[in-house]
Design an enzyme around this catalytic site. Structure first.
Site, PDB file in Angstrom:
ATOM      1  N   PRO A  11       7.556  -4.125 -58.374  1.00 21.90           N
ATOM      2  CA  PRO A  11       7.499  -2.748 -57.903  1.00 21.90           C
ATOM      3  C   PRO A  11       6.517  -2.503 -56.762  1.00 21.90           C
ATOM      4  CG  PRO A  11       6.598  -2.952 -60.122  1.00 21.90           C
ATOM      5  CD  PRO A  11       7.266  -4.252 -59.788  1.00 21.90           C
ATOM      6  N   ASN A  12       6.977  -1.669 -55.860  1.00 24.69           N
ATOM      7  CA  ASN A  12       6.213  -1.158 -54.707  1.00 24.69           C
ATOM      8  C   ASN A  12       6.091  -2.149 -53.554  1.00 24.69           C
ATOM      9  OD1 ASN A  12       5.598   1.463 -55.840  1.00 24.69           O
ATOM     10  ND2 ASN A  12       4.268   0.363 -57.246  1.00 24.69           N
ATOM     11  N   ARG A  19       0.574   0.353 -46.415  1.00 26.70           N
ATOM     12  CA  ARG A  19      -0.651   0.977 -46.947  1.00 26.70           C
ATOM     13  C   ARG A  19      -1.604  -0.102 -47.453  1.00 26.70           C
ATOM     14  NH1 ARG A  19      -0.955   1.238 -52.593  1.00 26.70           N
ATOM     15  NH2 ARG A  19       1.018   0.895 -53.635  1.00 26.70           N
ATOM     16  N   TYR A  24      -3.750  -5.864 -48.675  1.00 22.53           N
ATOM     17  CA  TYR A  24      -2.429  -6.517 -48.649  1.00 22.53           C
ATOM     18  C   TYR A  24      -1.962  -6.927 -47.253  1.00 22.53           C
ATOM     19  CZ  TYR A  24      -2.238  -4.675 -53.397  1.00 22.53           C
ATOM     20  OH  TYR A  24      -2.502  -4.401 -54.710  1.00 22.53           O
ATOM     21  N   ASN A  73       6.366 -12.599 -57.647  1.00 20.84           N
ATOM     22  CA  ASN A  73       5.240 -11.672 -57.569  1.00 20.84           C
ATOM     23  C   ASN A  73       5.638 -10.464 -58.416  1.00 20.84           C
ATOM     24  OD1 ASN A  73       3.262  -9.844 -57.074  1.00 20.84           O
ATOM     25  ND2 ASN A  73       3.199 -10.151 -54.861  1.00 20.84           N
ATOM     26  N   ALA A  76       2.778  -4.917 -60.535  1.00 22.65           N
ATOM     27  CA  ALA A  76       2.143  -4.293 -61.707  1.00 22.65           C
ATOM     28  C   ALA A  76       2.725  -4.794 -63.034  1.00 22.65           C
ATOM     29  CB  ALA A  76       2.273  -2.780 -61.612  1.00 22.65           C
ATOM     30  N   GLU A  97       3.734 -18.170 -60.022  1.00 27.01           N
ATOM     31  CA  GLU A  97       3.322 -16.759 -60.018  1.00 27.01           C
ATOM     32  C   GLU A  97       2.497 -16.544 -58.750  1.00 27.01           C
ATOM     33  OE1 GLU A  97       0.712 -15.734 -63.254  1.00 27.01           O
ATOM     34  OE2 GLU A  97       0.282 -13.748 -62.435  1.00 27.01           O
ATOM     35  N   HIS A  99       0.406 -13.815 -56.107  1.00 26.47           N
ATOM     36  CA  HIS A  99      -0.194 -12.519 -55.765  1.00 26.47           C
ATOM     37  C   HIS A  99      -0.783 -12.606 -54.374  1.00 26.47           C
ATOM     38  CE1 HIS A  99       0.395 -11.140 -59.823  1.00 26.47           C
ATOM     39  NE2 HIS A  99      -0.058 -12.320 -60.222  1.00 26.47           N
ATOM     40  N   ARG A 106     -10.643  -8.347 -58.554  1.00 27.56           N
ATOM     41  CA  ARG A 106     -10.417  -6.899 -58.627  1.00 27.56           C
ATOM     42  C   ARG A 106     -10.855  -6.358 -59.988  1.00 27.56           C
ATOM     43  NH1 ARG A 106      -4.735  -5.774 -56.148  1.00 27.56           N
ATOM     44  NH2 ARG A 106      -5.638  -3.692 -56.093  1.00 27.56           N
TER      45      ARG A 106
HETATM   46  O1  CA2 Z   1      -1.642  -8.931 -54.888  1.00 28.67           O
HETATM   47  C1  CA2 Z   1      -0.487  -8.805 -55.288  1.00 28.67           C
HETATM   48  O2  CA2 Z   1       0.468  -9.367 -54.772  1.00 28.67           O
HETATM   49  C2  CA2 Z   1      -0.183  -7.853 -56.457  1.00 28.67           C
HETATM   50  O3  CA2 Z   1       0.792  -8.460 -57.295  1.00 28.67           O
HETATM   51  C3  CA2 Z   1       0.318  -6.570 -55.894  1.00 28.67           C
HETATM   52  C4  CA2 Z   1       0.490  -5.460 -56.927  1.00 28.67           C
HETATM   53  C5  CA2 Z   1      -0.733  -5.284 -57.789  1.00 28.67           C
HETATM   54  O4  CA2 Z   1      -0.436  -4.413 -58.865  1.00 28.67           O
HETATM   55  C6  CA2 Z   1      -1.195  -6.602 -58.335  1.00 28.67           C
HETATM   56  O5  CA2 Z   1      -2.398  -6.380 -58.993  1.00 28.67           O
HETATM   57  C7  CA2 Z   1      -1.436  -7.635 -57.273  1.00 28.67           C
HETATM   58  C8  CA2 Z   1       0.754  -4.094 -56.319  1.00 28.67           C
HETATM   59  C9  CA2 Z   1       1.678  -4.046 -55.186  1.00 28.67           C
HETATM   60  C10 CA2 Z   1       1.590  -2.700 -54.555  1.00 28.67           C
HETATM   61  O6  CA2 Z   1       2.491  -2.638 -53.504  1.00 28.67           O
HETATM   62  C11 CA2 Z   1       2.037  -2.373 -52.264  1.00 28.67           C
HETATM   63  C12 CA2 Z   1       2.789  -1.556 -51.523  1.00 28.67           C
HETATM   64  C13 CA2 Z   1       2.401  -1.266 -50.240  1.00 28.67           C
HETATM   65  C14 CA2 Z   1       1.296  -1.798 -49.712  1.00 28.67           C
HETATM   66  C15 CA2 Z   1       0.540  -2.624 -50.477  1.00 28.67           C
HETATM   67  C16 CA2 Z   1       0.913  -2.913 -51.759  1.00 28.67           C
END
Ligand code: CA2
Length: 149
Positions: A11-12, A19, A24, A73, A76, A97, A99, A106
């Site tokens: 997700p996301n 952002r 990221y 990946n 969440a 896996e 990230h 974190r």
């Molecule tokens: O670092 C990673 O790749 C994560 O898997 C990203 C997840 C976070 O919950 C993990 O702790 C680590 C969150 C991704 C959020 O998506 C984004 C969307 C737009 C910009 C940045 C991140």
């Protein structure tokens, strides 16, 4: 014809590059896919993203039948999904896996992954470069198993 490597994104991550660039980076998921295809050097890849847990589970099931390796990946869902963990347990090949950020640097809530105990390897903190690195490592793992087998 070689079986594909499945690269699954949770997700996301479709919003990557838009952002929190300090965590990221500015690379978008479309650009990440291109980096992965470059690293795969012609090896087939299935690259997908979903915001829905059930869809990721369905794709892991598909990978059980179709894929030689899985890079995931789970975003969440890493910290919440026993269902994704259970699906990955059934995958017979290598699992990485991945990230983008170093989840261990974190907050505490990012430290307990349900996926790590069922993964062959974990990559975290390399930024989006972690994706092509994971693809190259996956190709190495697959070629070792194929030679051994
Ligand atoms: O670092 C990673 O790749 C994560 O898997 C990203 C997840 C976070 O919950 C993990 O702790 C680590 C969150 C991704 C959020 O998506 C984004 C969307 C737009 C910009 C940045 C991140």
């Amino acid at each position: 014809m070689s079986k594909p490597i499945y690269i699954l994104n949770g997700p996301n991550l479709n919003r990557l590059g838009t952002r929190e660039p300090e965590i990221y980076g500015r690379t978008t998921l479309v650009e990440v896919e291109a980096l992965c295809r470059g690293a795969a050097a012609g090896h087939p890849l299935v690259f997908r993203q979903s915001n829905r847990e059930y869809e990721l589970i369905e794709w892991v099931h598909e990978a059980i039948d179709e894929a030689c390796g899985v890079i995931i990946n789970p975003a969440a869902f890493t910290f919440t999904s026993m269902a994704i963990m259970d699906a990955l347990k059934m995958f017979p090949g290598p699992i990485i896996e991945l990230h983008i950020s170093n989840i261990h640097r974190r907050e505490q809530i990012y430290h307990k992954s349900y996926v790590s105990p069922v993964a062959t390897a974990v990559i975290a903190g390399l930024g989006t470069d972690g994706y092509p690195t994971a693809v190259r490592s996956m190709l190495d793992m697959i070629s070792r198993t194929t030679k051994a087998g």
